[in-house]
Scaffold this active site. Structure first.
Site, short mmCIF file in Angstrom:
data_model
loop_
_atom_site.label_atom_id
_atom_site.label_comp_id
_atom_site.label_asym_id
_atom_site.label_seq_id
_atom_site.Cartn_x
_atom_site.Cartn_y
_atom_site.Cartn_z
N CYS A 1 -9.01 24.96 -2.39
CA CYS A 1 -8.73 26.27 -2.01
C CYS A 1 -7.23 26.81 -2.12
CB CYS A 1 -9.34 26.59 -0.48
SG CYS A 1 -8.21 25.62 0.71
N ASP B 1 11.70 47.46 -31.89
CA ASP B 1 11.55 48.04 -30.60
C ASP B 1 11.72 47.16 -29.30
OD1 ASP B 1 10.55 50.41 -31.69
OD2 ASP B 1 8.75 49.43 -32.33
N CYS C 1 -4.54 24.72 -0.56
CA CYS C 1 -4.17 23.56 -1.56
C CYS C 1 -3.09 23.97 -2.47
CB CYS C 1 -5.14 22.75 -2.10
SG CYS C 1 -6.62 22.21 -0.92
N ASP D 1 6.07 54.41 -30.53
CA ASP D 1 6.89 54.54 -31.83
C ASP D 1 6.12 55.38 -32.82
OD1 ASP D 1 9.30 54.05 -33.25
OD2 ASP D 1 8.26 52.33 -34.30
N CYS E 1 3.16 1.77 2.56
CA CYS E 1 4.52 1.11 2.35
C CYS E 1 5.67 1.65 1.63
CB CYS E 1 4.45 -0.47 1.80
SG CYS E 1 3.38 -1.58 2.66
N ASP F 1 6.03 48.05 -32.88
CA ASP F 1 5.59 47.05 -33.89
C ASP F 1 6.46 45.88 -33.69
OD1 ASP F 1 8.13 47.87 -34.81
OD2 ASP F 1 7.54 48.78 -36.71
N CYS G 1 0.57 -1.14 0.08
CA CYS G 1 -0.23 -0.08 -0.15
C CYS G 1 0.92 1.25 0.04
CB CYS G 1 -1.13 -0.03 1.11
SG CYS G 1 0.08 0.32 2.82
#
Length: 978
Positions: A121, A858, A124, A635, A42, A854, A39
């Site tokens: 929430c 830039d 978590c 620009d 373990c 553009d 499990c």
């Protein structure tokens, strides 16, 4: 065979038991087979044992595979030490055979998206983020509650995606990988597999396909995940190879990762609805027994029938509530236990506390009555009704959160499901057509696009002519003419004629995929304002539990001391029961979820709305900063102007012929990428072929117009902000502005200066041309303003934003353009690198500065600005420097970006005010603050209903942003500063 069948194809004939070791920074990685694990406890024990060994860097244990993956420092610990540590923990261990050592070269980090289930929430979210950030090899981790997604940037050399999934699952959450930035993975749905023999056939086919690295088949979902080398094998070739190898037995289709996410969301909503209906179905009889049956004599007499130590009614309520509490409500206990195990608290802790207190008190009251004969009232219905209302709230919350991601769903739906592949022979002639899945399109495929169908991929038109509606991607409403050589965008609608296109960008490189990626990234990012909610969420539950205990003790002690009359107590009740109901109400009415959802839901909706309007926002932080913009720096060329420069004047001041002058200038400018250079070359080409008397009467070919008539150029040098310098036929040629001439020691005659001044005062740019250190001519170039420029500038002023123009052009031209659009603050003759300095000067007083450019030259300024806006980037949206990408080449979108940001954060503030006010007002009322004066007492189940509806209200409030409409030109001027 159940679960995953993992099939790994290694190089050569290496046995499957070998595992690849990655040695990095002196660390060694081995895999150990562990026997005896049954499990999760373990596997946790084995992990703890390994991590306690000095020198072990990381240990991960996979229960289903019975293997442990260990990274350690070989200088401090040896292989047998690890084996001994596992055996000392009570398990058998076997170190897998020495692996082949492959040389690996770092290829940077990978970006993976993981679905994370079980988060309720902000607490978590904080817990998962903390776990992920502590993992070795993880560079960055962001988790979004609203989308249940986590984005993790990690080093694949140090940690794998499976390790990340395991870490999340070890923390008690569900996790799975959605997609990675790797380009060599595909997930396929497989039809035709019915037995293990079929799986073995599939294994044999894949083993024979060259380029397949690894694959695994999931029996449950019938999905095949394949890792392959894209340089050796294409996705379509992979699918064709499997189908042909099985003689048509297997049918495969690629699965869109976004579709998988959508189906998972639908599944979660359906599961929540089933839980709610089940709880409601069991709670109605309980409510009926408590409220209705006392007024129905026959039924009430049956309920009063004693069966053993208890009444029949008590047996029925206990049986029904136990199912609701521990079967349907199991998810709350699991989530609460997970949170407490990780050292955090969340809303599930409050629900588990409140319902458990009510349930176990009622059970104790029954047992006490059976022993002593004193029967206290029970409150079984409180527990069941509370769980029912919380599940109703969760279901409504799932529905509402699903609406916030509608933008991504709509974008995904833009891509067509199939495409028509044109099949060609070796000579390149079309010999047929074949319908394929659009996810299997490969670069260089020729695709046929019929009228009325969507373009399946980004590409270039190689045949045909048609108009294409690109509004769904760029926001531009007018159809665009597409003909031979035109670029097309996947997901756009072909209107009239048939087209043949050659695919150039597919998969994650496509424009539509990048838009989806940008929107997703933005929705996952956290706005700085959310830090406040995260902090409150981290301390909220402990404070509420403390207030609940204080309420219990205050009411109980006050009753014992006689501070209130006994008439207030319920029938057969006592001071403890009376106090306990107030205490439970305080626990369940408090809602940390509303605080946690206030920001992310609004950001999700806003980014989606922005994408629908052609404004791509790269995150919550950019969205928050944009609302505070004080300066917008524009620009000039291509931003305020149309970017379609044209030569309007050409004057020669020597005896050289006009045609020869233009030929020399065009030869010099042909190697430049500057828009003004292209305008000069186009003007000279047109003059050479159509205006010169010596030109031929026939229209020249495309190739001859580009070259052939130009002179040979050598030593070409482009000087940013000045012009170009080169040698043409042995003579030095300079083409540029005054600064270039002055730095080169060339005097500017008065007549030339007067002519240039006249051009500049007419908002034109004067370009000087010098041969052998003498100015021989001037070209006047005009770039028309965009029609909306002046209105947008006035609109920004109305919004309280000051526009500024920065340009490399001369002062006279800059002032003329600025005057025409209404800009008062102008910075001219600024070099490209100097634009960033201008931005820094405005930022000195703490002002938020936006740069609109553009995206061509830039980038430094866009990066330096608090908010960079790349405009007109419809075919190149992945501009890293920009925070906003304005898909259309329209300045109105600058107004839209700022206006949307302001409205979004007004909504976020409203959400926070509601969430805080709700808790500040509701908790005292639930605690009985109004009971002494007004007699108002909230039963716990009513408090639970209020809590459930509070988070739903916040999400619905954010959803109102979907009604946003961007300001029109006719309304922009009505915007005023609030």
């Amino acid at each position: 065979m159940l679960g995953f069948l993992i099939l790994i194809k290694c190089l050569g004939d290496v046995d499957d038991s070998h595992r690849i070791v990655i040695e990095d920074d002196g660390l060694k990685r081995i895999q150990v087979r562990v026997t005896g694990m049954t499990c999760a406890a373990c596997s946790n024990s084995v992990e703890s044992a390994l991590k306690s060994v000095n020198g072990v860097f990381r240990a991960s244990v996979a229960l289903l595979q019975n293997k442990a993956d260990v990274v350690f420092d070989p200088a401090l610990v040896k292989d047998y030490d690890i084996k001994n540590a596992i055996e000392d923990a009570g398990f058998e261990a076997e170190i897998l055979s020495e692996p082949i050592k492959l040389k690996t070269k770092p290829n940077g980090t990978l970006l993976g998206q993981f679905t994370i289930g079980g988060m309720t929430c902000a607490a978590c979210v904080n817990s998962v983020e903390g776990i992920l950030r502590d993992l070795p090899g993880v560079k960055r981790a962001v988790v979004a509650l609203a989308t249940s997604l986590g984005e993790v940037e990690y080093d694949p050399i140090v940690i794998s995606k499976d390790d990340i999934v395991n870490a999340i699952e070890d923390a008690g959450f569900d996790a799975s990988l959605v997609e990675s930035s790797q380009h060599d993975k595909i997930v396929l749905g497989v039809a035709g597999i019915f037995s293990e023999v079929d799986v073995q056939l599939l294994e044999g086919i894949l083993s024979l396909l060259k380029g397949v690295r690894q694959f695994r088949y999931n029996w449950i979902s019938s999905e095949l995940e394949v890792l392959f080398d894209p340089e050796v094998l294409g996705s379509r070739s992979l699918v064709d190879g499997i189908e042909e190898g099985s003689n048509g037995k297997f049918k495969l289709h690629p699965i869109n990762p976004y579709s998988r996410m959508t189906s998972k969301d639908v599944g979660e909503t359906s599961a929540m609805f089933r839980l709610f209906i089940s709880s409601l179905f069991l709670s109605i009889p309980i409510f009926f027994i408590r409220v209705i049956c006392p007024y129905v004599p026959l039924l009430y007499s049956l309920l009063l029938w004693r069966c053993g130590p208890f009444l029949m009614g008590d047996w029925l309520k206990w049986a029904l509530v136990s199912v609701v509490q521990f079967v349907i409500g199991k998810r709350f206990y699991v989530a609460a236990g997970r949170a407490l195990r990780n050292g955090t608290t969340n809303m599930d802790v409050l629900v588990a506390l409140g319902t458990s207190a009510s349930y176990f008190y009622s059970v104790c009251a029954l047992l006490y009555g059976a022993v002593t004969g004193f029967w206290s009232p029970t409150y079984f219905e409180t527990s069941s009704m509370l769980i029912t209302f919380v599940l109703l709230g969760k279901y409504l919350e799932c529905l509402a959160k699903g609406k916030t991601s509608d933008a991504i769903k709509k974008l995904v739906e833009l891509a067509p499901a199939t495409a028509l592949l044109v099949i060609k022979d070796k000579g390149g002639r079309s010999i047929g057509e074949r319908e394929i899945d659009s996810l299997l399109i490969q670069p260089s495929d020729t695709l046929k696009v019929l009228p009325g169908t969507k373009v399946p991929a980004d590409g270039v038109v190689v045949w045909g002519s048609s108009y294409v509606n690109e509004s769904m991607v760029t926001g531009e409403s007018a159809p665009v003419l597409k003909e031979d050589g035109s670029t097309v965008i996947g997901g756009t609608m072909n209107l009239h004629g048939a087209l043949h296109i050659k695919a150039t960008k597919v998969g994650s490189d496509a424009v539509l995929s990048q838009i989806i990626s940008l929107v997703e990234t933005a929705q996952m990012s956290k706005a700085p304002i959310q830090k406040f909610a995260d902090y409150v969420a981290s301390i909220f539950v402990p404070i509420v539990v403390g207030l609940s205990l204080m309420t219990l003790f205050c009411w109980y002690i006050s009753g014992i001391l006689g501070a209130y009359p006994e008439e207030w107590l319920p029938k057969n009740g006592n001071y403890f029961v009376f106090s306990l109901m107030f205490s439970i109400s305080v626990v369940v009415i408090a809602c940390p979820c509303a605080l946690g959802l206030a920001t992310p839901t609004a950001v999700m909706v806003a980014t989606g709305v922005g994408a629908n309007n052609g404004v791509l926002i790269k995150g919550g932080e950019a969205l928050e900063r944009a609302q505070k913009i004080k300066y917008v720096i524009f620009d000039k060329t291509g931003t305020l102007t149309q970017g379609k420069a044209s030569v309007t004047d050409a004057k020669v001041f020597t005896g050289m012929g006009r045609g020869e002058f233009l030929r020399w200038v065009a030869s010099a400018e042909a190697s430049s990428e500057h828009p003004l250079a292209k305008a000069i070359v186009e003007y000279a080409r047109h003059f050479h072929f159509f205006d010169e008397t010596s030109a031929t009467s026939q229209t020249p070919s495309k190739e001859s117009t580009i070259s052939g008539w130009l002179l040979d150029v050598s030593d070409f040098l482009a000087l940013p902000g000045r012009g170009v310098k080169c040698f043409v036929d042995g003579k030095q040629v300079l083409v540029g502005n005054r600064k270039l001439m002055t730095e080169s020691g060339i005097a500017i005659p008065d007549q030339v200066e007067h002519f240039v001044v006249e051009l500049e005062e007419s908002a034109k740019t004067g370009v000087l041309v010098a041969f052998d250190e003498n100015i021989i001519g001037v070209l006047g170039i005009a770039d028309p303003l965009k029609r909306e420029a002046a209105v947008v500038i006035e609109g920004l002023l109305k919004m309280g934003v000051k526009p500024v123009m920065v340009t490399g052009d001369n002062w006279r031209t800059a002032r003329a353009v600025a005057k025409e659009v209404g800009i008062q603050d102008v910075r001219a003759e600024v070099m490209p690198a100097g634009k960033a300095d201008v931005i820094h000067s405005f930022q000195k007083d703490g002002s938020i500065v936006s740069m609109v450019g553009d995206g061509i030259n830039d980038s430094p300024a866009l990066a330096a600005a608090d908010i960079g806006m790349a405009i007109g980037a419809g075919t190149d949206i992945a501009i890293e420097a920009a925070d906003y990408v304005l898909m259309r080449n329209n300045l109105e979108d600058v107004i839209t970006a700022i206006d949307l940001s302001r409205k979004t954060f007004s909504r976020i503030r409203l959400n926070y005010i509601f969430a805080m006010a709700y808790n500040v007002i509701a908790i005292p009322i639930a605690g009985g603050a109004l009971y002494p004066s007004l007699g108002i007492m909230l039963p716990p189940w009513v408090a639970g209903a209020c809590m459930a509806l509070s988070s739903v209200s916040v999400v619905c409030s954010s959803l109102l942003l979907r009604r946003y409409r961007k300001p029109r030109l006719t309304t922009i001027l009505e915007i005023t500063v609030e």
